[in-house]
Design a protein around this motif. Sequence first.
Motif, PDB file in Angstrom:
ATOM      1  N   ASP A  33       2.861  25.629  17.910  1.00 47.76           N
ATOM      2  CA  ASP A  33       3.345  26.098  19.223  1.00 47.76           C
ATOM      3  C   ASP A  33       3.102  27.603  19.368  1.00 47.76           C
ATOM      4  O   ASP A  33       2.567  28.063  20.386  1.00 47.76           O
ATOM      5  N   HIS A  47       0.736  29.362  22.125  1.00 46.83           N
ATOM      6  CA  HIS A  47       1.245  30.380  23.059  1.00 46.83           C
ATOM      7  C   HIS A  47       0.337  31.605  23.049  1.00 46.83           C
ATOM      8  O   HIS A  47       0.033  32.185  24.089  1.00 46.83           O
ATOM      9  N   HIS A  55      -0.403  23.717  28.125  1.00 41.03           N
ATOM     10  CA  HIS A  55       1.035  23.424  28.187  1.00 41.03           C
ATOM     11  C   HIS A  55       1.383  22.470  29.323  1.00 41.03           C
ATOM     12  O   HIS A  55       2.188  21.552  29.158  1.00 41.03           O
ATOM     13  N   HIS A  75       6.576  18.562  21.489  1.00 36.13           N
ATOM     14  CA  HIS A  75       5.851  19.544  22.295  1.00 36.13           C
ATOM     15  C   HIS A  75       4.566  20.014  21.591  1.00 36.13           C
ATOM     16  O   HIS A  75       3.481  20.004  22.170  1.00 36.13           O
ATOM     17  N   LEU A 126       0.201  19.877  22.313  1.00 37.74           N
ATOM     18  CA  LEU A 126      -0.675  21.055  22.381  1.00 37.74           C
ATOM     19  C   LEU A 126      -1.863  20.885  21.435  1.00 37.74           C
ATOM     20  O   LEU A 126      -2.992  21.264  21.769  1.00 37.74           O
TER      21      LEU A 126
HETATM   22 ZN    ZN Z   1       4.819  25.848  23.752  1.00 39.83          ZN
END
Ligand code: ZN
Length: 385
Positions: free
Chosen positions: A192, A196, A265, A279, A283
């Motif tokens: 994650d 990002h 996202h 999550h 990704l």
């Molecule tokens: Zn994220």
Amino acid sequence: MLNFDFYNPTQILFGQGQIAAITPLVPAGARVLMLYGGGSIKRNGVYDEVKAALSGHTVFEFAGIEPNPHFETLMQAVELVKAEKIDFLLAVGGGSVIDGTKFVAAAVQHDGDPWLILEKGGKTITSAMPFGAVLTLPATGSEMNAASVITRAATQQKRAFMHRAVFPKFSVLDPAKTFTLPLRQVGNGVVDAFVHTMEQYMTYPADAPLQDRWAEGILQTLIEQGPRTLAEPENIGVRANIMWCATMALNGIIGVGVPQDWATHMIGHELTALYGLDHAQTLAVVLPGILTVRKDAKRAKLLQYAARVWNITEGGEETRIAQAIERTRGFFEQMGVKTRLSGYNLGQEAIDAVVARLVEHRMVKLGEHRDIDADASRAALQISL
Ligand code: ZN
Ligand code: NZQ
């Protein structure tokens, strides 16, 4: 460089033993609601340390905030806040608990239908209750940003909102509290944070070399420290570095003055809403496809990424780009996060369903050029079938 307006008021208390330092940061005499998840904090000492730090305050509890926090659950917390006249919230957990607390903080003071907060992305918020956070899972950056992602279970909608009123007043980042994380969540967190960084870096050159090097520093540190945290799970130094990377990846700093993508996202949120993937799993599936589908628009940055992050300098442009994307996919797999839909027992039907949801939610102008339409999203997903 683009113009920017940077604001980040969150106080960070970093390091072992820092939970005890929150006592003077919670207003004296406040009626505090402590919000947490499914109980991990009771197994790793965090709950006891928080209770000790707040022993001089009146503390209420709201447990059971689930991963990908539900609007329905959080509305029960809103009722509790009103009924007990709570005046300070404390989120204790991962991104889901912190995001959920942000929603409660805003919903308590919101006029009209609270789902509008999500429907309008935060535009209907005028104020929010104050809150702090104790982070137990480095991943989302929620501990030092003003974003929140909430799921309405009844309609399988996963939506985000942002507002400056929902920055945490303070966040405690104690890396020792991450020792109890299952390896799956450790891998998720690294992926994650990596994505990002990519969402804010992997666009087109904007004459912002400092932001580029900050981003490359985070990517390289995650590539170096991520596998080490799997190999040496008790290494506190490695845990600390991962934790700080995850916060720095989404506290706004690396994103100032540069274009941002976020298509991965938005597509990923639909995958979670429909199929319950974590999550970071979404990704890991979507990013390699987006980079491939958008390799012409992202060419200059992909070549820079190949050279500076992966030391790929030999061969023609197409070869270097293909290698950089493969190395990215390989890194996610190395962190234990599968990068193919088939790895999650999903196939063509999932692609059709996600694309239909993107159209329904008007998510058809994604990316830094607003040119990732439904066909481009389909093509990106197809690559990771
Ligand atoms: Zn994220
Ligand atoms: O519920 P508990 O029992 O606490 O267990 C949690 C949960 O099952 C567990 N866990 C957390 N800390 C632990 C631990 N288990 C053992 N030891 C610990 N120290 O981990 C599980 C997952 O927790 P969760 O909070 O859901 O994970 P994460 O921090 O990855 O948060 C994911 C959510 O954040 C959103 C995601 O969409 C997702 O809903 N995001 C929020 C963002 C933001 N606010 O800026 C940006 C992100 O892109 C992301 O979308």
